[in-house]
Write an enzyme that holds these catalytic residues in place. Sequence first.
Site, PDB file in Angstrom:
ATOM      1  N   ARG A   1       1.836 -32.001  -8.875  1.00  0.00           N
ATOM      2  CA  ARG A   1       1.356 -31.066  -9.897  1.00  0.00           C
ATOM      3  C   ARG A   1      -0.061 -31.470 -10.296  1.00  0.00           C
ATOM      4  NH1 ARG A   1       2.074 -31.312 -15.836  1.00  0.00           N
ATOM      5  NH2 ARG A   1       1.463 -29.264 -16.600  1.00  0.00           N
TER       6      ARG A   1
ATOM      7  N   HIS B   1      -5.496 -27.105 -18.083  1.00  0.00           N
ATOM      8  CA  HIS B   1      -5.123 -28.394 -18.681  1.00  0.00           C
ATOM      9  C   HIS B   1      -6.307 -28.850 -19.543  1.00  0.00           C
ATOM     10  CE1 HIS B   1      -2.313 -32.038 -18.115  1.00  0.00           C
ATOM     11  NE2 HIS B   1      -3.198 -32.402 -19.026  1.00  0.00           N
TER      12      HIS B   1
ATOM     13  N   GLU C   1       0.631 -27.806 -22.270  1.00  0.00           N
ATOM     14  CA  GLU C   1       0.662 -28.304 -23.645  1.00  0.00           C
ATOM     15  C   GLU C   1      -0.294 -27.554 -24.574  1.00  0.00           C
ATOM     16  OE1 GLU C   1       0.135 -32.550 -23.605  1.00  0.00           O
ATOM     17  OE2 GLU C   1       1.926 -32.888 -22.413  1.00  0.00           O
TER      18      GLU C   1
ATOM     19  N   ASN D   1       7.261 -31.070 -21.113  1.00  0.00           N
ATOM     20  CA  ASN D   1       6.669 -32.411 -21.121  1.00  0.00           C
ATOM     21  C   ASN D   1       7.297 -33.189 -22.255  1.00  0.00           C
ATOM     22  OD1 ASN D   1       5.042 -31.442 -19.130  1.00  0.00           O
ATOM     23  ND2 ASN D   1       3.101 -31.743 -20.208  1.00  0.00           N
TER      24      ASN D   1
ATOM     25  N   TYR E   1       7.694 -37.065 -24.128  1.00  0.00           N
ATOM     26  CA  TYR E   1       7.258 -38.466 -24.243  1.00  0.00           C
ATOM     27  C   TYR E   1       7.982 -39.240 -25.331  1.00  0.00           C
ATOM     28  CZ  TYR E   1       3.494 -37.465 -21.012  1.00  0.00           C
ATOM     29  OH  TYR E   1       2.790 -37.130 -19.881  1.00  0.00           O
TER      30      TYR E   1
ATOM     31  N   GLU F   1       6.174 -33.362 -17.103  1.00  0.00           N
ATOM     32  CA  GLU F   1       5.535 -34.663 -17.380  1.00  0.00           C
ATOM     33  C   GLU F   1       6.514 -35.537 -18.141  1.00  0.00           C
ATOM     34  OE1 GLU F   1       1.794 -34.806 -19.497  1.00  0.00           O
ATOM     35  OE2 GLU F   1       1.000 -33.147 -18.307  1.00  0.00           O
TER      36      GLU F   1
HETATM   37  O1  IFM Z   1      -2.518 -37.684 -20.318  1.00  0.00           O
HETATM   38  C1  IFM Z   1      -1.788 -36.743 -21.016  1.00  0.00           C
HETATM   39  C2  IFM Z   1      -1.737 -35.439 -20.254  1.00  0.00           C
HETATM   40  O2  IFM Z   1      -2.995 -34.955 -19.982  1.00  0.00           O
HETATM   41  C3  IFM Z   1      -0.985 -34.398 -21.057  1.00  0.00           C
HETATM   42  N1  IFM Z   1       0.277 -34.892 -21.470  1.00  0.00           N
HETATM   43  C4  IFM Z   1       0.351 -36.185 -22.097  1.00  0.00           C
HETATM   44  C5  IFM Z   1      -0.376 -37.208 -21.244  1.00  0.00           C
HETATM   45  C6  IFM Z   1      -0.317 -38.591 -21.917  1.00  0.00           C
HETATM   46  O3  IFM Z   1      -0.936 -38.538 -23.148  1.00  0.00           O
END
Ligand code: IFM
Length: 473
Positions: A92, A136, A181, A309, A311, A378
Site C-alpha cells: 500500500r 495521504h 486518515e 488504521n 494504533y 495500518e
Molecule cells: O506515519 C503515520 C502515517 O502516515 C499515518 N498513520 C499513522 C502513522 C504513524 O504515526
Amino acid sequence: MSNPASPPAVDVLDERPGLTFPPGFLWGAATAAYQIEGAAAVDGRTPSIWDTFSHTEGRVVAGHTGDVACDHYHRLGEDVALMAELGLKSYRFSVSWSRVQPGGTGAANPRGLDFYRRLVDELLANGIEPWLTLYHWDLPQPLEDAGGWPARDTAARFADYTTLVADALGDRVRYWTTLNEPWCSAFLGYGSGVHAPGRANGADAVRAGHHLMLGHGLSVQALRAARPTAEVGVTVNLYPVDPASDSPADSDAARRIDGLANRFFLDPLLRGSYPADLVADLRTVTDFDHVRDGDLATISTPLDLVGVNYYSRHVVAAPTDGDAAEPAPSCWPGSEDVRFVTRGVPVTDMGWEIDAPGLLETLRRVHGYTDLPLYVTENGSAFVDTVIDGEVDDVDRLAYFEAHLRAAHEAIDAGVPLRGYFAWSLMDNFEWAWGYTKRFGMIHIDYDSQVRTPKSSAKWYASVIRRNGLAAQ
Ligand code: IFM
C-alpha cells in the site's frame, strides 16, 4: 520461599496456540509518498503543504524535511525486491498529488505518472498486488493558498486529480483508497496546527473534515466512472475511547471525543448523516453552514471496502475546575478541555499505549456499521532501534505486531469480514512533525548511507506470511 523439591514453574499463560488466517488473506505493508519518496523537486514535482511546513522553522523536530527521505524515488527496484523477499502479497503506497499534477490543477505530469507506472509494474512483476492511496496528507501548496480543505472547491479538485490517476493507472491497480486518515488532515492540519498546513481554527478543521469527505465521495464516483471494476474504499484512523471512571462527567467526555475522533467520519461515510450529539457539541464552533443539500448522499456513495488504521486507545476524563480558561489551539474543537489520561500501561516510543484488544473492539465496531470487507490498512509501532553488527533485533515491535494479529484473528472468529492486514511501516520514514526521530519500519533505514536492513520484525513477518498465520509459542 519456593520448595526446592517442587518442579520448576511452567508459565502456561505464555503458551499461545498457532493461528491460521483465511485463505487469500491479504498480507501487506504500507508507506506514504512524502514519508519515503524524497526527490522533492525532481521530474516536475512542485511543493505540497508538507514541503512548505517542513521548511518552516520550528514546525518539524530538528528541521527535518522530506526532501530526500528514504530516496525511494531512486531506489524503487531495490525496495520492491525487499518486499518480494518479505513475501508481501500487497503493498500500500500513496501517490504524491504534486508529482502527478503539479500545482493541483490542469494537465498531468507524465514524468510523475511514469514513476508510479514503473512502481506498479515492478510490483506486479513480483506478484505483489498494488494498493493505491490517492491522498495521504500532501495537498499541493497552490490549493492550500486558494483556501485548502476548508474551501469547498478543493473537493472538486480532488475528483479531477482522481480521474487523472485512474486514467493512468486504473488498468493495473485493483485496490484504491481515496483518503488516508482524514481526521489527521482536518484536525491536526487545521485544528491544532501540529501538521501541515499548520492552521489552528476549530471551524476550519470541521469544514476541512467535511470537504475531505465530500472530496472522497466525488473521488469514488470519478473512480467508478473511469474504472468500473476497481475496488474502492477509504481509510479512517479509529480509537476506542474509554471514560477514566464511571462518573457521568467522564462518560460524557468520552462521548464527545468519540464523536470527534470516530463518529465524525464513520457516520457520514457509512450512514450518510452527522451524529446529532456531535453537531450539538460543535455548536460553539460552527453552525455547519458549509454542508449543502446532497453532500451527505455524495459522502456516503457506496464503497467496496473500508480500511481501518489502528494504533492505540484514548482514555479521557472530564475537565477539572479551571481547565476551561482560554482554549488553546486544539485538535478537539468544542471539547478542548477534555483531559487525556494515561493508565500506566506500556507505551511505544510515540507514548501511545499498547492495547491490542482495542483492535478487536474497533473492527467489531466498524462491522456494526457495515457488512463490507474490512482491511487493517495500518497497524504498527515506533520503538528506538539499535543496529548491532548489522542487525536490528526489534523485539518490542515484533511483540506489538504479534499481539495485534492475534486480536485481528479474534475479530475474524467473531464474524468480522477482515480480509487483510498492512503493517505500518515497510521501512523507517519521515514521521511528520517528528521527522526522522521516530522509527516505525520493519526495515531499518540508515539516512546517511540509505542502507536498508530488515529488522527481526521483518523476518518474523515474512514467516507469518509464509505460513498464513502465527506459529504456536
Ligand atoms: O506515519 C503515520 C502515517 O502516515 C499515518 N498513520 C499513522 C502513522 C504513524 O504515526
